[in-house]
Every structure is written in C-alpha cells, then in structure tokens.
Scaffold this motif. Structure first.
Motif, PDB file in Angstrom:
ATOM      1  N   LEU A 186      -8.896  20.223  41.513  1.00  0.00           N
ATOM      2  CA  LEU A 186      -9.874  20.350  40.437  1.00  0.00           C
ATOM      3  C   LEU A 186      -9.830  21.742  39.811  1.00  0.00           C
ATOM      4  O   LEU A 186     -10.025  21.896  38.603  1.00  0.00           O
ATOM      5  CB  LEU A 186     -11.283  20.050  40.964  1.00  0.00           C
ATOM      6  N   GLY A 187      -9.584  22.754  40.641  1.00  0.00           N
ATOM      7  CA  GLY A 187      -9.488  24.113  40.112  1.00  0.00           C
ATOM      8  C   GLY A 187      -8.331  24.268  39.151  1.00  0.00           C
ATOM      9  O   GLY A 187      -8.458  24.884  38.081  1.00  0.00           O
ATOM     10  N   ILE A 188      -7.176  23.704  39.516  1.00  0.00           N
ATOM     11  CA  ILE A 188      -6.020  23.749  38.618  1.00  0.00           C
ATOM     12  C   ILE A 188      -6.325  22.994  37.328  1.00  0.00           C
ATOM     13  O   ILE A 188      -6.026  23.461  36.221  1.00  0.00           O
ATOM     14  CB  ILE A 188      -4.786  23.148  39.317  1.00  0.00           C
ATOM     15  N   MET A 189      -6.949  21.831  37.454  1.00  0.00           N
ATOM     16  CA  MET A 189      -7.288  21.031  36.276  1.00  0.00           C
ATOM     17  C   MET A 189      -8.221  21.793  35.347  1.00  0.00           C
ATOM     18  O   MET A 189      -7.984  21.878  34.134  1.00  0.00           O
ATOM     19  CB  MET A 189      -7.946  19.724  36.708  1.00  0.00           C
ATOM     20  N   ILE A 212      -6.432  24.879  33.666  1.00  0.00           N
ATOM     21  CA  ILE A 212      -5.532  24.479  32.580  1.00  0.00           C
ATOM     22  C   ILE A 212      -6.325  23.987  31.384  1.00  0.00           C
ATOM     23  O   ILE A 212      -6.014  24.318  30.230  1.00  0.00           O
ATOM     24  CB  ILE A 212      -4.561  23.392  33.081  1.00  0.00           C
ATOM     25  N   MET A 213      -7.365  23.200  31.636  1.00  0.00           N
ATOM     26  CA  MET A 213      -8.197  22.690  30.543  1.00  0.00           C
ATOM     27  C   MET A 213      -8.833  23.843  29.766  1.00  0.00           C
ATOM     28  O   MET A 213      -8.799  23.865  28.527  1.00  0.00           O
ATOM     29  CB  MET A 213      -9.297  21.779  31.105  1.00  0.00           C
ATOM     30  N   ILE A 229      -7.349  32.290  36.453  1.00  0.00           N
ATOM     31  CA  ILE A 229      -8.118  31.169  36.985  1.00  0.00           C
ATOM     32  C   ILE A 229      -7.167  30.114  37.552  1.00  0.00           C
ATOM     33  O   ILE A 229      -7.381  29.593  38.654  1.00  0.00           O
ATOM     34  CB  ILE A 229      -9.001  30.553  35.884  1.00  0.00           C
ATOM     35  N   VAL A 230      -6.114  29.822  36.789  1.00  0.00           N
ATOM     36  CA  VAL A 230      -5.123  28.858  37.267  1.00  0.00           C
ATOM     37  C   VAL A 230      -4.431  29.378  38.525  1.00  0.00           C
ATOM     38  O   VAL A 230      -4.178  28.621  39.466  1.00  0.00           O
ATOM     39  CB  VAL A 230      -4.092  28.566  36.160  1.00  0.00           C
ATOM     40  N   ALA A 231      -4.124  30.674  38.548  1.00  0.00           N
ATOM     41  CA  ALA A 231      -3.449  31.252  39.713  1.00  0.00           C
ATOM     42  C   ALA A 231      -4.316  31.159  40.966  1.00  0.00           C
ATOM     43  O   ALA A 231      -3.835  30.801  42.043  1.00  0.00           O
ATOM     44  CB  ALA A 231      -3.095  32.711  39.428  1.00  0.00           C
ATOM     45  N   VAL A 232      -5.610  31.468  40.819  1.00  0.00           N
ATOM     46  CA  VAL A 232      -6.526  31.374  41.971  1.00  0.00           C
ATOM     47  C   VAL A 232      -6.592  29.941  42.480  1.00  0.00           C
ATOM     48  O   VAL A 232      -6.538  29.675  43.686  1.00  0.00           O
ATOM     49  CB  VAL A 232      -7.933  31.875  41.580  1.00  0.00           C
ATOM     50  N   ALA A 233      -6.700  28.982  41.548  1.00  0.00           N
ATOM     51  CA  ALA A 233      -6.749  27.571  41.948  1.00  0.00           C
ATOM     52  C   ALA A 233      -5.447  27.142  42.606  1.00  0.00           C
ATOM     53  O   ALA A 233      -5.450  26.413  43.603  1.00  0.00           O
ATOM     54  CB  ALA A 233      -7.042  26.705  40.732  1.00  0.00           C
ATOM     55  N   ALA A 234      -4.323  27.614  42.057  1.00  0.00           N
ATOM     56  CA  ALA A 234      -3.028  27.246  42.624  1.00  0.00           C
ATOM     57  C   ALA A 234      -2.875  27.786  44.039  1.00  0.00           C
ATOM     58  O   ALA A 234      -2.373  27.089  44.933  1.00  0.00           O
ATOM     59  CB  ALA A 234      -1.900  27.747  41.727  1.00  0.00           C
ATOM     60  N   PHE A 235      -3.326  29.003  44.238  1.00  0.00           N
ATOM     61  CA  PHE A 235      -3.155  29.599  45.568  1.00  0.00           C
ATOM     62  C   PHE A 235      -4.214  29.132  46.555  1.00  0.00           C
ATOM     63  O   PHE A 235      -4.155  29.489  47.732  1.00  0.00           O
ATOM     64  CB  PHE A 235      -3.113  31.117  45.461  1.00  0.00           C
ATOM     65  N   ASN A 236      -5.186  28.340  46.090  1.00  0.00           N
ATOM     66  CA  ASN A 236      -6.043  27.633  47.038  1.00  0.00           C
ATOM     67  C   ASN A 236      -5.235  26.608  47.814  1.00  0.00           C
ATOM     68  O   ASN A 236      -5.624  26.198  48.911  1.00  0.00           O
ATOM     69  CB  ASN A 236      -7.192  26.922  46.304  1.00  0.00           C
ATOM     70  N   ILE A 237      -4.119  26.194  47.216  1.00  0.00           N
ATOM     71  CA  ILE A 237      -3.220  25.270  47.912  1.00  0.00           C
ATOM     72  C   ILE A 237      -2.713  25.908  49.203  1.00  0.00           C
ATOM     73  O   ILE A 237      -2.469  25.217  50.200  1.00  0.00           O
ATOM     74  CB  ILE A 237      -2.050  24.886  46.993  1.00  0.00           C
ATOM     75  N   THR A 244      -2.227  19.526  37.372  1.00  0.00           N
ATOM     76  CA  THR A 244      -1.646  19.946  36.089  1.00  0.00           C
ATOM     77  C   THR A 244      -1.745  18.832  35.050  1.00  0.00           C
ATOM     78  O   THR A 244      -2.148  19.071  33.903  1.00  0.00           O
ATOM     79  CB  THR A 244      -0.179  20.349  36.281  1.00  0.00           C
ATOM     80  N   LEU A 245      -1.384  17.610  35.448  1.00  0.00           N
ATOM     81  CA  LEU A 245      -1.442  16.484  34.507  1.00  0.00           C
ATOM     82  C   LEU A 245      -2.871  16.216  34.047  1.00  0.00           C
ATOM     83  O   LEU A 245      -3.127  16.006  32.850  1.00  0.00           O
ATOM     84  CB  LEU A 245      -0.849  15.229  35.155  1.00  0.00           C
ATOM     85  N   LEU A 246      -3.822  16.241  34.988  1.00  0.00           N
ATOM     86  CA  LEU A 246      -5.221  16.019  34.616  1.00  0.00           C
ATOM     87  C   LEU A 246      -5.719  17.123  33.689  1.00  0.00           C
ATOM     88  O   LEU A 246      -6.440  16.873  32.719  1.00  0.00           O
ATOM     89  CB  LEU A 246      -6.099  15.946  35.874  1.00  0.00           C
ATOM     90  N   GLY A 247      -5.312  18.365  33.977  1.00  0.00           N
ATOM     91  CA  GLY A 247      -5.732  19.490  33.145  1.00  0.00           C
ATOM     92  C   GLY A 247      -5.173  19.407  31.737  1.00  0.00           C
ATOM     93  O   GLY A 247      -5.878  19.668  30.761  1.00  0.00           O
ATOM     94  N   VAL A 248      -3.893  19.028  31.625  1.00  0.00           N
ATOM     95  CA  VAL A 248      -3.273  18.913  30.299  1.00  0.00           C
ATOM     96  C   VAL A 248      -3.943  17.809  29.492  1.00  0.00           C
ATOM     97  O   VAL A 248      -4.283  17.996  28.312  1.00  0.00           O
ATOM     98  CB  VAL A 248      -1.760  18.646  30.442  1.00  0.00           C
ATOM     99  N   VAL A 249      -4.161  16.644  30.104  1.00  0.00           N
ATOM    100  CA  VAL A 249      -4.761  15.511  29.386  1.00  0.00           C
ATOM    101  C   VAL A 249      -6.179  15.852  28.934  1.00  0.00           C
ATOM    102  O   VAL A 249      -6.538  15.676  27.767  1.00  0.00           O
ATOM    103  CB  VAL A 249      -4.761  14.250  30.271  1.00  0.00           C
TER     104      VAL A 249
END
Length: 416
Positions: free
Chosen positions: A32-35, A38-39, A281-289, A333-338
């Motif tokens: 959700l953070g990545i989405m 990106i959004m 913001i995207v980087a923080v969400a990505a590194f939550n992975i 990523t896909l959810l964020g782009v859409v």
C-alpha cells in the motif's frame, strides 16, 4: 507443467496464509505504501505539468514569442519596413507593432499604476489572444481618435469603473505649459474589460489604440517595437537569433524565454525538487519490503533448511525471496500507476466537486497565477516513476534474500 522452483515457491509464499499474520500485515503495508507513493507522485507531477502549461499559455496569450525594439531604447521609425521583412520570414506566423508605457490610471475612486500598450486590434490578433479574453466590449472599439481604453477586470474593479466611464492616463513624460512643467495626461473612455485569469495581467494591464498611444507619448510616427509570433515557441531562441541576423543586427530582439527566464527556471527547479521529495515516499515504502522479508526469512528458516537438505542451491533460495519481494513491489507499482493515472485524468472535476461540497476555494486568483487546478499527464513521467519504483522494490529484496541463502540447515533445524 514445469515451473522454476524459485518462482513457484516465491509466488506461493506471496499468496499463502502465513502463520505469522504480522508478516502479512507488514507486506500489505509495504504494498500500500508503494501504491500511495506512486499515486501521489503521478498526481503531483501531473498537476505541476498542467500548472506550467497553463501559466505558459496565459503568459503567451498576452506576451509574444519575441519582441523587436530599438537597441537604444528609443522608438522605431522604420517599423513598417521591419514588419514587411519579418512577415516574409518562414519562421514568423504573425507580427504586430505596439507602443508601450508605464502610466498612472486615475479613476473615480482609486489611482493605480498600469502597463498601457497601444495596439492595432486586427494586427494584434496575429500575436495575442486579447479578443478571446474579452468579457465586456470588444477590442474593435479601439479606434484611432476615439481615445478608448480596455482594462483588466481586476484593474477596472480597483479603479471603480465600468464600460462607459472615464479614466485619466498620466504618463511619465512632461509638457511645458504656461503654469509650468506638467505631466502629460489624457482622458480615456473605458470601452471594454478583459480577463486572462492571471492577476499580473488582470490587475495591471490596459490597452489603447496605437495612434492614440503614439500621440500620448509624442512618438510621432514611431512605435516602441514589433511583437512576433513564431512557428514553434520552443524554438524561439534559435528562430529569434536567425531573424535578428537577417535584419542585420540593427534591432534588439528578446524572446519569451529571456523575458520570463527566472520564472520558468524556478518552476523547473520546483518540479525537480518535488519529484525528489515524493520519490523518498516511494523509497521508504519499497524498503519496508526489507523488514517484511527479513521476518519472512526468520519465519521460514525450517523450510529453507529442508530445501537446502533436498539439494536446493543458495542461489535458488535467494531467488525465492527475490520473487516474493518483487511480487509485492510489482503489485504495489501497478496499483499505484492505475490509481494515480485515473486520479490525475479526473482531477479537475474532483476538485470542483470538493469545492462545491465544502464551499472552499483552493486557488485564490488574487494570490495565485491561476484559479483552477489543471492536470496534464505526461506518460514519460509515468513510465519513469513506475520503473524507478519497481527497481527500488527489487533492490530492497537483495539483502533479505542473501540472508536466506546463507542459512545453515543444521543451525536452522537444531531447535525445530
């Protein structure tokens, strides 16, 4: 059907119900953070693109792509010959003479400074969109000898005048009279009102007929310069140099990128900095992975040990968790782009609905350059954002996957 073992197990871990629900929760939050990141990035950059385009169009609706003037700051007496030469140039779409002066406008209730420009309405249509922006009256009312004036809407409101009222135009030039030296002034009739939607013009611009302006300024048969509209506004610097060269370098030629250089440079820097800030913001969400996969590796130590015992290589084990983390990043990523593209494409009606529902105004035209919130989706921005987020998601999987690959089977199974 054959499935690569790392891909098969990694995808199964992604969709399986884990015993540790906290790990599932962290994975969901990462997705959700990545989405959301990106959004937000797509929407903000689209708004900034739309804002820049709107500002550029509104500025150039009143300004010109390039302006020819006397290098010494005086009038151009041979402007008719210049018009013939520049109109014959293949890069010139239109050209119009003008007389310009900073003046003081005196109305019934207030006094205000303004940029007064003398124009020929028919020729001005070739380089500007004043006719389109008229809200009262017509630019065709600007006829030589009638001494009519067209005011910006905010300027007319400040002066307290409406079409048909009188305003006095006071210029910096002086005239010798029996009672001494007096500033040159003239009474004009307000014949129309225009609105560009930018406070800079609506509050401080006025137009009169070219011959009336020349008389007011005592220019005689000269003008301040010639305004040009070029075939490609983005090529204005190059085209302007070619035109100046063809004219023998006798005139000063300034294009719109020079006149508004600081402003558009500031907009470009602002967009770049906003991109960097929102990318964090995207980087923080990505590194939550990373945290989600580290806990997943700890939770699956026994499974990893069994796989290693059955002959799975460290690279295969590493691939399992790379697939798992990549799947989280790809879905986010896909959810964020859409969602980002859909929101950006429908932003204006959404904003209008919110303003109507809550009775608020997000952009006050007296403060901001524009009063609406435009959105312009640049697909190259969307691609860059999506690819960058996906790459960050893959990078975030490397350390947990490396730890999983270095799990020792005997150590992992000792306490099972």
């Amino acid at each position: 059907m054959f499935h690569p073992i790392p891909l098969y197990i990694g995808l199964r871990y992604t969709r399986a119900k884990r015993r540790n629900h906290f790990i599932s929760f962290i994975s969901l939050i990462s997705m959700l953070g990545i989405m959301l990141g990106i959004m937000a990035l797509i929407v903000v950059l689209s708004v900034m693109n739309g804002f820049h385009q709107e500002i550029r169009e509104r500025i150039l609706s009143m300004a010109s792509h390039a302006t020819l003037s006397d290098p010494n700051g005086g009038g151009m007496a041979d402007w008719r010959e210049v018009l013939e030469k520049v109109r014959a140039h293949p890069d010139v779409v239109g050209a119009a003479p003008f007389v310009e002066v900073q003046a003081m406008l005196v109305g019934p209730s207030n006094v205000s400074g303004a940029l007064v420009r003398g124009i020929v309405p028919v020729e001005e249509d070739q380089v500007a969109e004043l006719r389109r922006d008229m809200v009262h009256g017509s630019v065709d009312d600007l006829k030589a000898g009638d001494f009519n004036i067209v005011l910006g809407r905010d300027l007319a409101q400040f002066l307290g005048v409406v079409p048909g009222d009188k305003v006095t135009v006071v210029t910096p030039q002086v005239s010798a009279t029996p009672v001494g030296v007096m500033p040159r002034l003239k009474r004009f009739t307000v014949s129309g009102v225009f609105s560009v939607g930018m406070a800079d013009y609506d509050r401080s611009a006025a137009f009169i007929q070219l011959d009336d302006a020349a008389k007011l300024m005592a220019f005689g048969d000269a003008v301040s310069g010639v305004r040009l509209k070029l075939t490609d506004m983005w090529e204005a610097p190059r085209q302007a140099r070619e035109i100046a060269y063809d004219l023998g370098g006798l005139y000063r030629l300034v294009d719109w990128t020079q006149v508004h250089a600081n402003f558009f440079r500031a907009l470009a820097i602002e967009k770049r900095m906003m991109s960097v800030i929102l990318s964090l913001i995207v980087a923080v969400a990505a590194f939550n992975i990373v945290s989600a996969l580290v806990m997943a590796v700890t939770d699956k130590r026994a499974d990893i040990a069994v796989l290693r015992t059955l002959g799975a290589s460290p690279l295969s084990v590493m691939g399992i968790f790379i697939v798992q983390g990549t799947a989280i990043g790809l879905i986010g990523t896909l959810l964020g782009v859409v969602t980002g593209v859909l929101l950006a494409l429908n932003l204006e009606p959404i904003i209008v609905g919110i303003e109507t529902l809550f009775g608020v105004r997000f952009l006050d035209p007296s403060i901001y350059y524009i009063s609406e919130l435009p959105s312009d989706v640049h697909w190259q921005d969307v691609v860059v954002i999506a690819v960058s987020a996906f790459v960050m998601s893959i990078v975030a999987t490397l350390y947990p996957a490396w730890r999983a690959a270095n799990t020792q089977p005997a150590e992992a199974l000792r306490y099972e």
